[in-house]
Design a protein around this motif. Structure first.
Motif, PDB file in Angstrom:
ATOM      1  N   THR A   1       0.834  -1.204   0.000  1.00  0.00           N
ATOM      2  CA  THR A   1       0.000   0.000   0.000  1.00  0.00           C
ATOM      3  C   THR A   1       0.865   1.249   0.000  1.00  0.00           C
ATOM      4  O   THR A   1       0.595   2.216  -0.723  1.00  0.00           O
ATOM      5  CB  THR A   1      -0.923   0.009   1.232  1.00  0.00           C
ATOM      6  N   ALA A   2       1.909   1.245   0.811  1.00  0.00           N
ATOM      7  CA  ALA A   2       2.790   2.408   0.902  1.00  0.00           C
ATOM      8  C   ALA A   2       3.474   2.689  -0.428  1.00  0.00           C
ATOM      9  O   ALA A   2       3.594   3.849  -0.858  1.00  0.00           O
ATOM     10  CB  ALA A   2       3.829   2.182   1.996  1.00  0.00           C
ATOM     11  N   VAL A   3       3.907   1.622  -1.109  1.00  0.00           N
ATOM     12  CA  VAL A   3       4.557   1.797  -2.416  1.00  0.00           C
ATOM     13  C   VAL A   3       3.549   2.290  -3.437  1.00  0.00           C
ATOM     14  O   VAL A   3       3.826   3.204  -4.233  1.00  0.00           O
ATOM     15  CB  VAL A   3       5.203   0.473  -2.869  1.00  0.00           C
ATOM     16  N   ARG A   4       2.360   1.712  -3.418  1.00  0.00           N
ATOM     17  CA  ARG A   4       1.331   2.091  -4.386  1.00  0.00           C
ATOM     18  C   ARG A   4       0.914   3.550  -4.215  1.00  0.00           C
ATOM     19  O   ARG A   4       0.630   4.250  -5.199  1.00  0.00           O
ATOM     20  CB  ARG A   4       0.124   1.159  -4.227  1.00  0.00           C
ATOM     21  N   LEU A   5       0.888   4.038  -2.962  1.00  0.00           N
ATOM     22  CA  LEU A   5       0.512   5.430  -2.704  1.00  0.00           C
ATOM     23  C   LEU A   5       1.682   6.395  -2.878  1.00  0.00           C
ATOM     24  O   LEU A   5       1.528   7.597  -2.668  1.00  0.00           O
ATOM     25  CB  LEU A   5      -0.050   5.560  -1.287  1.00  0.00           C
ATOM     26  N   LYS A   6       2.847   5.840  -3.251  1.00  0.00           N
ATOM     27  CA  LYS A   6       4.046   6.655  -3.491  1.00  0.00           C
ATOM     28  C   LYS A   6       4.397   7.520  -2.269  1.00  0.00           C
ATOM     29  O   LYS A   6       4.695   8.713  -2.382  1.00  0.00           O
ATOM     30  CB  LYS A   6       3.873   7.537  -4.727  1.00  0.00           C
ATOM     31  N   LEU A   7       4.359   6.894  -1.106  1.00  0.00           N
ATOM     32  CA  LEU A   7       4.692   7.608   0.127  1.00  0.00           C
ATOM     33  C   LEU A   7       6.203   7.711   0.299  1.00  0.00           C
ATOM     34  O   LEU A   7       6.956   6.856  -0.181  1.00  0.00           O
ATOM     35  CB  LEU A   7       4.098   6.880   1.335  1.00  0.00           C
ATOM     36  N   ASN A   8       6.618   8.773   0.975  1.00  0.00           N
ATOM     37  CA  ASN A   8       8.006   8.889   1.404  1.00  0.00           C
ATOM     38  C   ASN A   8       8.072   8.400   2.851  1.00  0.00           C
ATOM     39  O   ASN A   8       7.606   9.068   3.776  1.00  0.00           O
ATOM     40  CB  ASN A   8       8.484  10.339   1.314  1.00  0.00           C
ATOM     41  N   LEU A   9       8.656   7.238   3.040  1.00  0.00           N
ATOM     42  CA  LEU A   9       8.582   6.581   4.345  1.00  0.00           C
ATOM     43  C   LEU A   9       9.792   5.677   4.541  1.00  0.00           C
ATOM     44  O   LEU A   9      10.154   4.903   3.652  1.00  0.00           O
ATOM     45  CB  LEU A   9       7.295   5.750   4.427  1.00  0.00           C
ATOM     46  N   VAL A  10      10.407   5.793   5.716  1.00  0.00           N
ATOM     47  CA  VAL A  10      11.502   4.892   6.090  1.00  0.00           C
ATOM     48  C   VAL A  10      10.990   3.979   7.196  1.00  0.00           C
ATOM     49  O   VAL A  10      10.425   4.447   8.191  1.00  0.00           O
ATOM     50  CB  VAL A  10      12.743   5.666   6.571  1.00  0.00           C
ATOM     51  N   VAL A  11      11.183   2.685   7.021  1.00  0.00           N
ATOM     52  CA  VAL A  11      10.744   1.693   8.000  1.00  0.00           C
ATOM     53  C   VAL A  11      11.990   1.060   8.617  1.00  0.00           C
ATOM     54  O   VAL A  11      12.778   0.420   7.911  1.00  0.00           O
ATOM     55  CB  VAL A  11       9.863   0.610   7.350  1.00  0.00           C
ATOM     56  N   LEU A  12      12.153   1.256   9.920  1.00  0.00           N
ATOM     57  CA  LEU A  12      13.301   0.700  10.643  1.00  0.00           C
ATOM     58  C   LEU A  12      12.841  -0.542  11.395  1.00  0.00           C
ATOM     59  O   LEU A  12      11.977  -0.460  12.274  1.00  0.00           O
ATOM     60  CB  LEU A  12      13.856   1.738  11.621  1.00  0.00           C
ATOM     61  N   ILE A  13      13.408  -1.681  11.057  1.00  0.00           N
ATOM     62  CA  ILE A  13      13.038  -2.940  11.711  1.00  0.00           C
ATOM     63  C   ILE A  13      14.155  -3.361  12.653  1.00  0.00           C
ATOM     64  O   ILE A  13      15.313  -3.500  12.242  1.00  0.00           O
ATOM     65  CB  ILE A  13      12.782  -4.059  10.679  1.00  0.00           C
ATOM     66  N   LEU A  14      13.809  -3.561  13.919  1.00  0.00           N
ATOM     67  CA  LEU A  14      14.758  -4.049  14.920  1.00  0.00           C
ATOM     68  C   LEU A  14      14.579  -5.558  15.010  1.00  0.00           C
ATOM     69  O   LEU A  14      13.559  -6.052  15.495  1.00  0.00           O
ATOM     70  CB  LEU A  14      14.498  -3.377  16.268  1.00  0.00           C
ATOM     71  N   GLU A  15      15.568  -6.279  14.546  1.00  0.00           N
ATOM     72  CA  GLU A  15      15.440  -7.723  14.356  1.00  0.00           C
ATOM     73  C   GLU A  15      16.147  -8.496  15.464  1.00  0.00           C
ATOM     74  O   GLU A  15      17.368  -8.434  15.602  1.00  0.00           O
ATOM     75  CB  GLU A  15      16.022  -8.125  12.998  1.00  0.00           C
ATOM     76  N   ASP A  16      15.366  -9.212  16.262  1.00  0.00           N
ATOM     77  CA  ASP A  16      15.945 -10.135  17.243  1.00  0.00           C
ATOM     78  C   ASP A  16      15.377 -11.541  17.082  1.00  0.00           C
ATOM     79  O   ASP A  16      15.670 -12.433  17.889  1.00  0.00           O
ATOM     80  CB  ASP A  16      15.710  -9.636  18.667  1.00  0.00           C
ATOM     81  N   SER A  17      14.533 -11.720  16.046  1.00  0.00           N
ATOM     82  CA  SER A  17      13.943 -13.034  15.738  1.00  0.00           C
ATOM     83  C   SER A  17      13.194 -13.610  16.936  1.00  0.00           C
ATOM     84  O   SER A  17      13.281 -14.810  17.235  1.00  0.00           O
ATOM     85  CB  SER A  17      15.029 -14.019  15.265  1.00  0.00           C
ATOM     86  N   ALA A  18      12.462 -12.737  17.636  1.00  0.00           N
ATOM     87  CA  ALA A  18      11.700 -13.193  18.806  1.00  0.00           C
ATOM     88  C   ALA A  18      10.667 -12.134  19.171  1.00  0.00           C
ATOM     89  O   ALA A  18      10.755 -10.981  18.753  1.00  0.00           O
ATOM     90  CB  ALA A  18      12.633 -13.435  19.991  1.00  0.00           C
ATOM     91  N   TYR A  19       9.680 -12.569  19.964  1.00  0.00           N
ATOM     92  CA  TYR A  19       8.773 -11.611  20.592  1.00  0.00           C
ATOM     93  C   TYR A  19       9.486 -11.126  21.859  1.00  0.00           C
ATOM     94  O   TYR A  19       9.292 -11.660  22.958  1.00  0.00           O
ATOM     95  CB  TYR A  19       7.434 -12.270  20.908  1.00  0.00           C
ATOM     96  N   GLY A  20      10.320 -10.096  21.671  1.00  0.00           N
ATOM     97  CA  GLY A  20      11.312  -9.721  22.676  1.00  0.00           C
ATOM     98  C   GLY A  20      10.764  -9.341  24.031  1.00  0.00           C
ATOM     99  O   GLY A  20      11.282  -9.776  25.065  1.00  0.00           O
ATOM    100  N   MET A  21       9.703  -8.524  24.061  1.00  0.00           N
ATOM    101  CA  MET A  21       9.198  -8.074  25.350  1.00  0.00           C
ATOM    102  C   MET A  21       8.587  -9.221  26.143  1.00  0.00           C
ATOM    103  O   MET A  21       8.831  -9.363  27.350  1.00  0.00           O
ATOM    104  CB  MET A  21       8.168  -6.956  25.176  1.00  0.00           C
ATOM    105  N   ILE A  22       7.803 -10.056  25.468  1.00  0.00           N
ATOM    106  CA  ILE A  22       7.190 -11.194  26.161  1.00  0.00           C
ATOM    107  C   ILE A  22       8.275 -12.150  26.651  1.00  0.00           C
ATOM    108  O   ILE A  22       8.224 -12.661  27.776  1.00  0.00           O
ATOM    109  CB  ILE A  22       6.208 -11.927  25.229  1.00  0.00           C
ATOM    110  N   ARG A  23       9.262 -12.355  25.814  1.00  0.00           N
ATOM    111  CA  ARG A  23      10.361 -13.251  26.181  1.00  0.00           C
ATOM    112  C   ARG A  23      11.118 -12.716  27.399  1.00  0.00           C
ATOM    113  O   ARG A  23      11.468 -13.465  28.312  1.00  0.00           O
ATOM    114  CB  ARG A  23      11.304 -13.399  24.988  1.00  0.00           C
ATOM    115  N   TRP A  24      11.358 -11.411  27.399  1.00  0.00           N
ATOM    116  CA  TRP A  24      12.076 -10.789  28.514  1.00  0.00           C
ATOM    117  C   TRP A  24      11.265 -10.874  29.806  1.00  0.00           C
ATOM    118  O   TRP A  24      11.790 -11.230  30.861  1.00  0.00           O
ATOM    119  CB  TRP A  24      12.370  -9.329  28.171  1.00  0.00           C
ATOM    120  N   LYS A  25       9.977 -10.553  29.726  1.00  0.00           N
ATOM    121  CA  LYS A  25       9.137 -10.595  30.926  1.00  0.00           C
ATOM    122  C   LYS A  25       9.052 -12.003  31.497  1.00  0.00           C
ATOM    123  O   LYS A  25       9.075 -12.196  32.722  1.00  0.00           O
ATOM    124  CB  LYS A  25       7.736 -10.071  30.606  1.00  0.00           C
ATOM    125  N   GLN A  26       8.937 -12.987  30.628  1.00  0.00           N
ATOM    126  CA  GLN A  26       8.857 -14.362  31.126  1.00  0.00           C
ATOM    127  C   GLN A  26      10.179 -14.791  31.752  1.00  0.00           C
ATOM    128  O   GLN A  26      10.193 -15.524  32.744  1.00  0.00           O
ATOM    129  CB  GLN A  26       8.449 -15.314  29.999  1.00  0.00           C
TER     130      GLN A  26
END
Length: 294
Positions: free
Chosen positions: A65-90
């Motif tokens: 959708t973002a590409v189709r609407l020609k938006l100017n947008l930067v998406v920063l993905i923080l990759e830890d390959s896990a559901y980090g907050m749930i993992r940390w809390k548990q």
């Protein structure tokens, strides 16, 4: 995810509503759609979506959708390959690490498959240059950053617990100091009240002596004058002692020293007052001196 806590604590903003967080319900997958709406409303501004990898994959199809609407947008993905907050809390609550890790696609190729651009940050020093290049390039650009959350326990558990304990100790000490200060004020008031009472007693004795002198002979007047002088001198000494106590209390280093000063003062004053009453009693019991030549 965990990144939200770090951004909320450390990311400095200068204009209201320029950092949007899903803080109440901590909605997963809301980062990308929210950033898309911001880019549509404010096309002249830089818009950065910060997403955990787990949350991003819940709505990653909106890249199309973002590409189709020609938006100017930067998406920063923080990759830890896990559901980090749930993992940390548990982990903090000593639960087993189960079912919270997953595999990710190649995010750079994933972005390119939608017609967007993709970059991967390999070192901390390259983060800012990569983001600057993404903003300058325009369009939709996905930037992947591998993240290590091992600092979470040290910063968010150990240091936070230590800080909380320190604050509790400081609060308890503050309450204790306030209690000691209140006791000192009560002691000071008691001292002043006793000084006033002593002055009143001495003045009353002095008045009695004056009345006795007025109705007696000259020799008796001499004795009364002596007692009156003593009473006034004693009163002045007690008042001076009260002022001296106040000065010493003001210069005390801590409540313990204040208490010691006050206790010593009480002991000394009781001894002095007993001696003063003995002197007055002795003077009153002596027979008047009579001049036999008259």
């Amino acid at each position: 995810g965990m990144y939200k806590i770090w951004f909320a604590r450390n990311y400095r903003t200068y204009v209201a509503n320029t950092l949007l967080l899903d803080n109440a319900l901590a909605t997963m997958g809301a980062g990308l759609p929210s950033a898309m709406m911001a880019a549509m409303l404010y096309p002249e501004r830089r818009v950065l979506a910060v997403c955990g990898d787990g949350g991003f994959m819940m709505n990653s199809q909106e890249m199309e959708t973002a590409v189709r609407l020609k938006l100017n947008l930067v998406v920063l993905i923080l990759e830890d390959s896990a559901y980090g907050m749930i993992r940390w809390k548990q982990a903090v609550d000593s639960f087993p690490d189960f079912g919270l890790t997953f595999g990710n696609p190649d995010f750079v190729k994933y972005a390119e498959s939608y017609g967007a651009k993709g970059s991967r940050v390999e070192s901390p020093d390259s983060l800012i240059p990569t983001l600057e290049q993404a903003f300058k390039g325009g369009g939709v650009h996905l930037v992947v950053v591998p993240i290590d959350y091992t600092e979470n326990t040290r910063v968010l558990v150990d240091e936070l617990r230590e800080k909380s304990q320190t604050l509790e100790m400081e609060s308890a000490m503050s309450e204790q100091i306030n209690e000691q200060a209140e006791k000192m004020r009560e002691m000071a008031q008691t001292t002043l009240d006793k000084a006033k009472d002593a002055v009143s007693k001495y003045m009353a004795e002095s008045q009695k002596l004056r009345e006795k002198a007025d109705s007696g002979i000259r020799a008796t007047y001499s004795t009364a004058k002596e007692m009156n002088d003593k009473a006034v001198a004693f009163a002045e000494a007690n008042v001076a002692a009260g002022f001296e106590l106040a000065q010493r209390l003001l210069h005390a280093k801590d409540p313990q020293e204040m208490s010691a000063i006050y206790q010593n003062h009480l002991k000394e004053q009781m001894e002095k007052m007993n001696e003063q009453f003995r002197e007055l009693g002795s003077a009153m019991s002596r027979p008047p001196a009579v001049d036999l030549n008259k």
